[in-house]
Design a protein around this motif. Sequence first.
Motif, PDB file in Angstrom:
ATOM      1  N   PRO A  92       0.838  -1.206   0.000  1.00 24.71           N
ATOM      2  CA  PRO A  92       0.000   0.000   0.000  1.00 24.71           C
ATOM      3  C   PRO A  92       0.875   1.259   0.000  1.00 24.71           C
ATOM      4  N   ALA A  93       0.265   2.384  -0.342  1.00 27.73           N
ATOM      5  CA  ALA A  93       1.004   3.653  -0.403  1.00 27.73           C
ATOM      6  C   ALA A  93       1.493   4.102   0.962  1.00 27.73           C
ATOM      7  N   THR A  94       0.916   3.594   2.028  1.00 30.39           N
ATOM      8  CA  THR A  94       1.299   3.992   3.385  1.00 30.39           C
ATOM      9  C   THR A  94       2.484   3.192   3.919  1.00 30.39           C
ATOM     10  N   ALA A  95       3.015   2.262   3.136  1.00 30.81           N
ATOM     11  CA  ALA A  95       4.141   1.435   3.577  1.00 30.81           C
ATOM     12  C   ALA A  95       5.464   2.139   3.273  1.00 30.81           C
ATOM     13  N   HIS A  96       6.398   2.048   4.230  1.00 38.06           N
ATOM     14  CA  HIS A  96       7.729   2.639   4.072  1.00 38.06           C
ATOM     15  C   HIS A  96       8.783   1.557   4.225  1.00 38.06           C
ATOM     16  N   VAL A  97       9.671   1.443   3.248  1.00 33.83           N
ATOM     17  CA  VAL A  97      10.775   0.491   3.328  1.00 33.83           C
ATOM     18  C   VAL A  97      11.832   1.081   4.258  1.00 33.83           C
ATOM     19  N   VAL A  98      12.200   0.320   5.296  1.00 36.99           N
ATOM     20  CA  VAL A  98      13.168   0.816   6.275  1.00 36.99           C
ATOM     21  C   VAL A  98      14.495   0.073   6.212  1.00 36.99           C
ATOM     22  N   GLU A  99      14.533  -1.060   5.526  1.00 37.93           N
ATOM     23  CA  GLU A  99      15.774  -1.815   5.408  1.00 37.93           C
ATOM     24  C   GLU A  99      15.714  -2.665   4.149  1.00 37.93           C
ATOM     25  N   VAL A 100      16.814  -2.664   3.406  1.00 36.92           N
ATOM     26  CA  VAL A 100      16.929  -3.494   2.210  1.00 36.92           C
ATOM     27  C   VAL A 100      18.196  -4.324   2.356  1.00 36.92           C
ATOM     28  N   GLU A 101      18.062  -5.618   2.157  1.00 37.73           N
ATOM     29  CA  GLU A 101      19.202  -6.529   2.271  1.00 37.73           C
ATOM     30  C   GLU A 101      19.570  -7.033   0.879  1.00 37.73           C
ATOM     31  N   MET A 124      21.989  -8.733  -5.583  1.00 36.81           N
ATOM     32  CA  MET A 124      20.558  -8.962  -5.724  1.00 36.81           C
ATOM     33  C   MET A 124      19.868  -8.711  -4.382  1.00 36.81           C
ATOM     34  N   THR A 125      18.697  -8.099  -4.421  1.00 35.32           N
ATOM     35  CA  THR A 125      17.913  -7.879  -3.210  1.00 35.32           C
ATOM     36  C   THR A 125      17.310  -9.203  -2.772  1.00 35.32           C
ATOM     37  N   THR A 126      17.624  -9.605  -1.532  1.00 38.72           N
ATOM     38  CA  THR A 126      17.139 -10.882  -1.014  1.00 38.72           C
ATOM     39  C   THR A 126      16.131 -10.711   0.114  1.00 38.72           C
ATOM     40  N   GLY A 127      15.969  -9.497   0.624  1.00 43.84           N
ATOM     41  CA  GLY A 127      15.010  -9.267   1.685  1.00 43.84           C
ATOM     42  C   GLY A 127      14.870  -7.790   1.979  1.00 43.84           C
ATOM     43  N   PHE A 128      13.748  -7.433   2.584  1.00 38.09           N
ATOM     44  CA  PHE A 128      13.545  -6.041   2.993  1.00 38.09           C
ATOM     45  C   PHE A 128      12.508  -5.986   4.101  1.00 38.09           C
ATOM     46  N   SER A 129      12.566  -4.896   4.865  1.00 37.56           N
ATOM     47  CA  SER A 129      11.633  -4.683   5.976  1.00 37.56           C
ATOM     48  C   SER A 129      10.792  -3.454   5.696  1.00 37.56           C
ATOM     49  N   VAL A 130       9.529  -3.514   6.100  1.00 36.27           N
ATOM     50  CA  VAL A 130       8.560  -2.459   5.798  1.00 36.27           C
ATOM     51  C   VAL A 130       7.772  -2.112   7.061  1.00 36.27           C
ATOM     52  N   VAL A 131       7.506  -0.824   7.219  1.00 36.56           N
ATOM     53  CA  VAL A 131       6.613  -0.341   8.274  1.00 36.56           C
ATOM     54  C   VAL A 131       5.421   0.300   7.578  1.00 36.56           C
ATOM     55  N   ASP A 132       4.219  -0.046   8.034  1.00 36.78           N
ATOM     56  CA  ASP A 132       3.001   0.525   7.471  1.00 36.78           C
ATOM     57  C   ASP A 132       2.468   1.573   8.442  1.00 36.78           C
ATOM     58  N   GLU A 133       2.227   2.780   7.930  1.00 38.24           N
ATOM     59  CA  GLU A 133       1.706   3.868   8.770  1.00 38.24           C
ATOM     60  C   GLU A 133       0.384   3.505   9.425  1.00 38.24           C
ATOM     61  N   GLN A 134      -0.428   2.703   8.762  1.00 41.87           N
ATOM     62  CA  GLN A 134      -1.740   2.354   9.298  1.00 41.87           C
ATOM     63  C   GLN A 134      -1.640   1.433  10.510  1.00 41.87           C
ATOM     64  N   SER A 135      -0.506   0.771  10.689  1.00 42.75           N
ATOM     65  CA  SER A 135      -0.358  -0.137  11.827  1.00 42.75           C
ATOM     66  C   SER A 135       0.191   0.567  13.063  1.00 42.75           C
ATOM     67  N   MET A 136       0.469   1.856  12.969  1.00 38.13           N
ATOM     68  CA  MET A 136       1.064   2.586  14.090  1.00 38.13           C
ATOM     69  C   MET A 136       0.000   3.088  15.048  1.00 38.13           C
ATOM     70  N   SER A 137       0.317   2.975  16.338  1.00 36.17           N
ATOM     71  CA  SER A 137      -0.532   3.611  17.349  1.00 36.17           C
ATOM     72  C   SER A 137       0.389   4.423  18.269  1.00 36.17           C
ATOM     73  N   GLU A 167       3.703   2.167  18.878  1.00 33.90           N
ATOM     74  CA  GLU A 167       3.604   0.729  18.671  1.00 33.90           C
ATOM     75  C   GLU A 167       3.343   0.509  17.181  1.00 33.90           C
ATOM     76  N   PHE A 168       4.100  -0.401  16.581  1.00 36.99           N
ATOM     77  CA  PHE A 168       3.994  -0.592  15.127  1.00 36.99           C
ATOM     78  C   PHE A 168       4.295  -2.032  14.759  1.00 36.99           C
ATOM     79  N   LEU A 169       3.880  -2.410  13.554  1.00 40.36           N
ATOM     80  CA  LEU A 169       4.189  -3.723  12.989  1.00 40.36           C
ATOM     81  C   LEU A 169       5.333  -3.560  11.996  1.00 40.36           C
ATOM     82  N   LEU A 170       6.331  -4.412  12.135  1.00 42.37           N
ATOM     83  CA  LEU A 170       7.455  -4.439  11.206  1.00 42.37           C
ATOM     84  C   LEU A 170       7.331  -5.714  10.377  1.00 42.37           C
TER      85      LEU A 170
END
Length: 171
Positions: free
Chosen positions: A63-72, A87-100, A111-114
Amino acid sequence: MIWHLIAAIFAGLGAAGIGMLLRLLSGKRLPRWIIPAFAGLGMLGYQIHYEYAWFDHKLQQLPATAHVVEVEQDAMFWRPWTYLHPMTTGFSVVDEQSMSVREEDGERRVEFLLYRFEKQLQDRVSHQTWLMNCASREVLPLEGEGREPRLDEMRRLGDQAPLYRAICREA
């Protein structure tokens, strides 16, 4: 996964057809082995394209509210081209909608989901609930339905860490 196998086979057949056409246009002066060589190169080319396009494809699904915070990115000896362009083998994302966001004792705690995406034989997605204190830049995982903090895994982030900037500067 079966669709990628079918696509690789058709890429090989198409490249073999190009090899056959080149052999016919040369008046059969090119050796016969050029046809299976082109087939192999076509299948290898498809596989390389698929592996490098995986990251962009996954980003388009977020979704547009997701932010990539780490790329491996990684290089592998059985894929020698990855030494030139990892080659990109993994990445981590934080979604703004999951933040409280909570204000306690004059400090902002978020509090957020990673989400963690990993490219393997079958793509793997995992998620973990985290709690970040924006004032002290401390982050720790929360476990279970009761969201119990795991204090033994608490760590402090730098003020330029992408995770800290995504959570505390945009929340």
